[in-house]
Design an enzyme around this catalytic site. Structure first.
Site, PDB file in Angstrom:
ATOM      1  N   CYS A  81     -30.681  -7.329 -18.669  1.00  0.00           N
ATOM      2  CA  CYS A  81     -30.059  -8.578 -18.921  1.00  0.00           C
ATOM      3  C   CYS A  81     -30.835  -9.493 -20.288  1.00  0.00           C
ATOM      4  CB  CYS A  81     -30.085  -9.609 -17.651  1.00  0.00           C
ATOM      5  SG  CYS A  81     -28.415 -10.620 -17.674  1.00  0.00           S
ATOM      6  N   HIS A 177     -29.253  -6.096 -13.255  1.00  0.00           N
ATOM      7  CA  HIS A 177     -30.680  -6.377 -12.724  1.00  0.00           C
ATOM      8  C   HIS A 177     -30.991  -5.382 -11.455  1.00  0.00           C
ATOM      9  CE1 HIS A 177     -31.015 -10.300 -14.332  1.00  0.00           C
ATOM     10  NE2 HIS A 177     -29.859 -10.356 -14.250  1.00  0.00           N
ATOM     11  N   GLU A 179     -33.871  -4.661 -10.355  1.00  0.00           N
ATOM     12  CA  GLU A 179     -34.889  -5.052  -9.563  1.00  0.00           C
ATOM     13  C   GLU A 179     -34.518  -5.916  -8.289  1.00  0.00           C
ATOM     14  OE1 GLU A 179     -33.746  -6.323 -12.429  1.00  0.00           O
ATOM     15  OE2 GLU A 179     -33.907  -8.449 -12.357  1.00  0.00           O
TER      16      GLU A 179
HETATM   17  N1  GLN Z   1     -27.522 -15.414 -20.337  1.00  0.00           N
HETATM   18  C1  GLN Z   1     -28.818 -14.921 -20.255  1.00  0.00           C
HETATM   19  C2  GLN Z   1     -29.339 -15.001 -21.708  1.00  0.00           C
HETATM   20  O1  GLN Z   1     -28.595 -15.228 -22.422  1.00  0.00           O
HETATM   21  C3  GLN Z   1     -29.007 -13.629 -19.474  1.00  0.00           C
HETATM   22  C4  GLN Z   1     -28.761 -13.844 -17.898  1.00  0.00           C
HETATM   23  C5  GLN Z   1     -29.927 -12.937 -17.213  1.00  0.00           C
HETATM   24  O2  GLN Z   1     -30.773 -12.566 -17.686  1.00  0.00           O
HETATM   25  N2  GLN Z   1     -29.499 -12.934 -16.064  1.00  0.00           N
HETATM   26  O3  GLN Z   1     -30.560 -14.712 -21.923  1.00  0.00           O
END
Ligand code: GLN
EC number: 4.3.3.6
Length: 196
Positions: A81, A177, A179
């Site tokens: 992410c 994610h 994890e």
């Molecule tokens: N929107 C977040 C960002 O810009 C990422 C979201 C996440 O890691 N769950 O870093």
């Protein structure tokens, strides 16, 4: 290689779950907040969280250039992410001026930040993941997607018609994610990449 020692960048975000997942996948794992901790690890996980905040902290703690140089020297890395966003070579919608997410250029790809978030903040999906048997239950939270990949990048998964997982050599990135689900197959894939 003997047991790989994987660091988890622990400036912000879901560090603890990655440490647990890496240990269950057979690696040694510890947090990285300082240059000497970064120097001591064989590989690095960049967790989910907020990529703009992590970029700010990387600069504040003088970790940005050391991390870029370890990546340039070939250190294996996995980003989930926000970590996927940071590993990109180019970030779209990177954030407001002066507070942007900074690309670490670990994977030749263009990533759009909060891409799914413009449609729906979070969602879950069962996806097909290259190199992993059976469906993977993927949790997306204000997730990015990948809009362009370079010729050396392998696309591993898509969701809703967009690229959400890629690999380039010893670099792995997922928009979701793993994890958070207790399924260790993605972390096992990364740990297995360390001994290739
Ligand atoms: N929107 C977040 C960002 O810009 C990422 C979201 C996440 O890691 N769950 O870093």
């Amino acid at each position: 290689m003997s047991t790989a020692h994987v660091g988890v960048l622990a400036l912000q975000g879901d560090t603890r779950e990655h440490l647990a997942a890496l240990r269950e996948a057979g690696a040694e794992a510890s947090t990285v907040r300082r240059v000497r901790e970064l120097e001591a690890v064989d590989a690095l996980v960049i967790p989910g969280g907020e990529s703009t905040a992590m970029s700010h902290l990387l600069r504040e703690l003088d970790l940005l250039e050391p991390l870029r140089s370890r990546l340039a020297d070939g250190m294996p890395a996995y980003g989930s992410c926000a970590g996927m966003i940071l590993l990109a070579s180019e970030i779209l919608d990177a954030g407001s001026a002066g507070r942007e997410a900074t690309p670490l250029k670990g994977i030749d790809m263009t990533v759009r930040r909060n891409a799914f978030g413009r449609q729906v903040d979070s969602f879950e999906d069962d996806i097909t993941f290259g190199g992993v048997d059976g469906p993977v239950h993927a949790v997306f939270i204000r997730a990015p997607w990948v809009e362009r990949v370079g010729p050396e990048v392998e696309v591993l998964a898509e969701a809703a018609g967009h690229i959400v997982a890629v690999r380039q050599g010893n670099r792995l990135a997922t928009a979701f994610h793993p994890e958070m689900t207790g399924d260790r197959r993605i972390h096992k894939l990364f740990v297995s990449m360390l001994s290739e």
